[in-house]
Scaffold this motif. Structure first.
Motif, PDB file in Angstrom:
ATOM      1  N   PRO A   1       0.704  -1.392   0.089  1.00  0.00           N
ATOM      2  CA  PRO A   1      -0.077   0.169  -0.054  1.00  0.00           C
ATOM      3  C   PRO A   1       0.841   1.437  -0.144  1.00  0.00           C
ATOM      4  O   PRO A   1       0.474   2.208  -0.460  1.00  0.00           O
ATOM      5  N   THR A   2       2.043   1.296   0.569  1.00  0.00           N
ATOM      6  CA  THR A   2       2.887   2.481   0.636  1.00  0.00           C
ATOM      7  C   THR A   2       3.723   2.931  -0.609  1.00  0.00           C
ATOM      8  O   THR A   2       4.423   3.786  -0.861  1.00  0.00           O
ATOM      9  N   SER A   3       3.608   1.966  -1.662  1.00  0.00           N
ATOM     10  CA  SER A   3       4.261   2.066  -2.873  1.00  0.00           C
ATOM     11  C   SER A   3       3.827   3.432  -3.466  1.00  0.00           C
ATOM     12  O   SER A   3       2.830   3.533  -3.649  1.00  0.00           O
ATOM     13  N   ALA A   4       4.805   4.249  -4.087  1.00  0.00           N
ATOM     14  CA  ALA A   4       4.554   5.514  -4.779  1.00  0.00           C
ATOM     15  C   ALA A   4       3.958   4.904  -6.237  1.00  0.00           C
ATOM     16  O   ALA A   4       3.563   5.882  -6.862  1.00  0.00           O
ATOM     17  N   ARG A   5       4.452   3.685  -6.478  1.00  0.00           N
ATOM     18  CA  ARG A   5       4.028   3.306  -7.879  1.00  0.00           C
ATOM     19  C   ARG A   5       3.095   2.264  -7.901  1.00  0.00           C
ATOM     20  O   ARG A   5       3.536   1.184  -7.086  1.00  0.00           O
ATOM     21  N   HIS A   6       2.089   2.164  -8.616  1.00  0.00           N
ATOM     22  CA  HIS A   6       1.260   1.059  -8.516  1.00  0.00           C
ATOM     23  C   HIS A   6       1.356   0.148  -9.864  1.00  0.00           C
ATOM     24  O   HIS A   6       1.457  -1.086  -9.752  1.00  0.00           O
ATOM     25  N   GLY A   7       1.616   0.906 -11.119  1.00  0.00           N
ATOM     26  CA  GLY A   7       1.760  -0.142 -12.271  1.00  0.00           C
ATOM     27  C   GLY A   7       3.175  -0.421 -12.302  1.00  0.00           C
ATOM     28  O   GLY A   7       4.176   0.276 -13.005  1.00  0.00           O
ATOM     29  N   VAL A   8       3.637  -1.375 -11.551  1.00  0.00           N
ATOM     30  CA  VAL A   8       5.052  -1.721 -11.781  1.00  0.00           C
ATOM     31  C   VAL A   8       5.670  -2.943 -12.803  1.00  0.00           C
ATOM     32  O   VAL A   8       6.836  -3.010 -12.764  1.00  0.00           O
ATOM     33  N   MET A   9       4.772  -3.378 -13.437  1.00  0.00           N
ATOM     34  CA  MET A   9       5.060  -4.391 -14.597  1.00  0.00           C
ATOM     35  C   MET A   9       5.289  -3.519 -15.950  1.00  0.00           C
ATOM     36  O   MET A   9       4.628  -2.671 -16.227  1.00  0.00           O
ATOM     37  N   LYS A  10       5.923  -4.474 -16.843  1.00  0.00           N
ATOM     38  CA  LYS A  10       6.108  -3.623 -18.027  1.00  0.00           C
ATOM     39  C   LYS A  10       4.885  -3.431 -18.853  1.00  0.00           C
ATOM     40  O   LYS A  10       3.872  -4.040 -18.912  1.00  0.00           O
ATOM     41  N   GLY A  11       4.762  -2.283 -19.394  1.00  0.00           N
ATOM     42  CA  GLY A  11       3.593  -1.655 -20.192  1.00  0.00           C
ATOM     43  C   GLY A  11       2.422  -1.132 -19.158  1.00  0.00           C
ATOM     44  O   GLY A  11       1.512  -0.710 -19.810  1.00  0.00           O
TER      45      GLY A  11
ATOM     46  N   VAL B   1       0.819   1.530 -17.393  1.00  0.00           N
ATOM     47  CA  VAL B   1       0.902   3.049 -17.441  1.00  0.00           C
ATOM     48  C   VAL B   1       0.699   3.881 -16.086  1.00  0.00           C
ATOM     49  O   VAL B   1      -0.686   3.050 -15.669  1.00  0.00           O
ATOM     50  N   ASP B   2       1.414   4.419 -15.445  1.00  0.00           N
ATOM     51  CA  ASP B   2       1.090   5.087 -14.408  1.00  0.00           C
ATOM     52  C   ASP B   2       1.422   6.572 -14.258  1.00  0.00           C
ATOM     53  O   ASP B   2       2.345   6.828 -13.879  1.00  0.00           O
ATOM     54  N   SER B   3       0.664   7.346 -14.732  1.00  0.00           N
ATOM     55  CA  SER B   3       0.980   8.819 -14.823  1.00  0.00           C
ATOM     56  C   SER B   3       1.101   9.745 -13.427  1.00  0.00           C
ATOM     57  O   SER B   3       1.990  10.329 -13.377  1.00  0.00           O
ATOM     58  N   SER B   4       0.596   9.062 -12.436  1.00  0.00           N
ATOM     59  CA  SER B   4       0.703   9.397 -11.171  1.00  0.00           C
ATOM     60  C   SER B   4       2.126   9.176 -10.663  1.00  0.00           C
ATOM     61  O   SER B   4       2.513  10.001 -10.171  1.00  0.00           O
ATOM     62  N   ALA B   5       2.633   8.011 -10.755  1.00  0.00           N
ATOM     63  CA  ALA B   5       3.940   7.791 -10.339  1.00  0.00           C
ATOM     64  C   ALA B   5       4.926   8.704 -11.075  1.00  0.00           C
ATOM     65  O   ALA B   5       5.972   9.222 -10.623  1.00  0.00           O
ATOM     66  N   ARG B   6       4.578   8.925 -12.527  1.00  0.00           N
ATOM     67  CA  ARG B   6       5.563   9.849 -13.279  1.00  0.00           C
ATOM     68  C   ARG B   6       5.509  11.374 -12.651  1.00  0.00           C
ATOM     69  O   ARG B   6       6.580  11.800 -12.785  1.00  0.00           O
ATOM     70  N   LEU B   7       4.418  11.881 -12.187  1.00  0.00           N
ATOM     71  CA  LEU B   7       4.288  13.089 -11.995  1.00  0.00           C
ATOM     72  C   LEU B   7       5.039  12.991 -10.429  1.00  0.00           C
ATOM     73  O   LEU B   7       5.760  14.096 -10.153  1.00  0.00           O
TER      74      LEU B   7
END
Length: 333
Positions: free
Chosen positions: A277-287, A289-295
């Motif tokens: 739950p505390t991970s800043a990135r949710h989409g961790v696998m190839k392909g 897309v996680d724009s929230s992590a990018r920001l």
């Protein structure tokens, strides 16, 4: 896993001068009839606008300005929810300097999903009891038969918000309650809602210098935008806890729903989120897309965010389900 920390960022959470009364947060712990009526209006009116959007667009009742306002306001609000309300305020996925902290609180409020403190308290309670008794919005609340699941999906998507008894905010969000600035933003949710709805028609009217331009901007940039945003984010509560792939170990039924990823700004990679739950990135696998992590990454590079909890390979692997082992267990059974 308990994800309801007492204080998200102790160094930047001012203590109140004495105990803070329950009335310090908008609505307190009980939802009054007037709030339920207002909530119904905020759900029904934008939804009717969303339904009317297709025939109106077919009749050329939309301009590029209207669509631009819709997209800009939509992704501002969604990222305010995903980065601010969710990953930062609820789970402490990173620390933020105070200007960013305030900006995220305001941006999330523009999504018109409820006051900050109440939103965070509800979501922390959801994680404490995810898909079990005590979860405010599990689709499995009424059982596992098809009729029960249909009823549960409605409850998880919308119905739970009309429940009179609310999550105790002083118990689940004490850090936000103690911060005067955040408490003030939460209390002024209705004012921020008016601002959120007023921005598109104001811009549309000034750019076109016409009442018609203001009216179409309000329809698309305010009503349709709010309806679309609501149903996408509510789908994380309902759809992503009923279907989707589950490559990671979690104690609930959270799943990854790929076709919601872009509109939800990465939130629909929900299985990893509940596994970590505390991970800043949710989409961790190839392909994925996680724009929230990018920001968040950009905020980090600019020095606005720090101590970001990025997932590393070993942490991800420790939560991954061994598909071959699971298959062998199934065959043995």
């Amino acid at each position: 896993m308990n994800t309801t920390p007492d204080v998200i960022d102790d160094a930047r959470t001012p203590a109140a001068d004495g105990p803070v009364p329950p009335s310090a947060t908008l609505g307190g712990d009980n939802k009054r009839s007037i709030e339920q009526i207002a909530l119904l209006l905020f759900i029904v009116v934008p939804f009717v606008a969303l339904v009317a959007a297709v025939p109106l667009a077919w009749g050329r009742g939309v301009s590029w300005l209207d669509l631009g306002l819709l997209v800009a306001m939509y992704f501002t609000g969604v990222h305010g929810i995903t980065i601010g309300f969710h990953r930062y305020f609820t789970h402490g996925s990173f620390k933020a300097k105070r200007p960013l902290r305030i900006a995220l609180a305001v941006a999330g409020s523009l999504a018109v999903e409820g006051p900050l403190v109440r939103w965070v308290a509800d979501h922390r309670k959801h994680h404490r009891f995810s898909d079990a008794e005590g979860d405010p919005h599990s689709p499995w609340r009424f059982g596992e038969t098809l009729p029960a699941l249909m009823k549960g999906l409605w409850w998880a998507h919308i119905g739970w918000m009309f429940d009179e008894e609310q999550t105790p905010q002083h118990k689940y969000a004490p850090d936000l309650v103690r911060d005067p600035a955040l408490r003030g933003i939460s209390r002024h949710f209705l004012t921020l809602t008016i601002v959120s709805l007023a921005i598109p028609p104001l811009i549309g009217g000034l750019v076109t210098m016409s009442w018609w331009g203001a009216a179409t901007a309000f329809f698309w940039g305010s009503l349709v935008r709010v309806a679309l945003l609501h149903h996408v984010t509510w789908s994380i509560n309902s759809i992503c806890h009923a279907v989707g792939k589950r490559p990671f170990k979690s104690r609930d039924r959270s799943g990854n729903v790929w076709w919601l990823a872009v509109l939800s700004c990465g939130e629909s990679w929900h299985n990893l989120h509940h596994a970590d739950p505390t991970s800043a990135r949710h989409g961790v696998m190839k392909g994925q897309v996680d724009s929230s992590a990018r920001l968040i990454r950009w905020f980090e590079k600019l020095g606005w965010a720090y101590d970001v909890r990025w997932p590393d390979a070993s942490r991800i692997d420790s939560r991954r389900i061994d598909s071959r082992r699971e298959s062998a267990r199934a065959d043995a059974a």
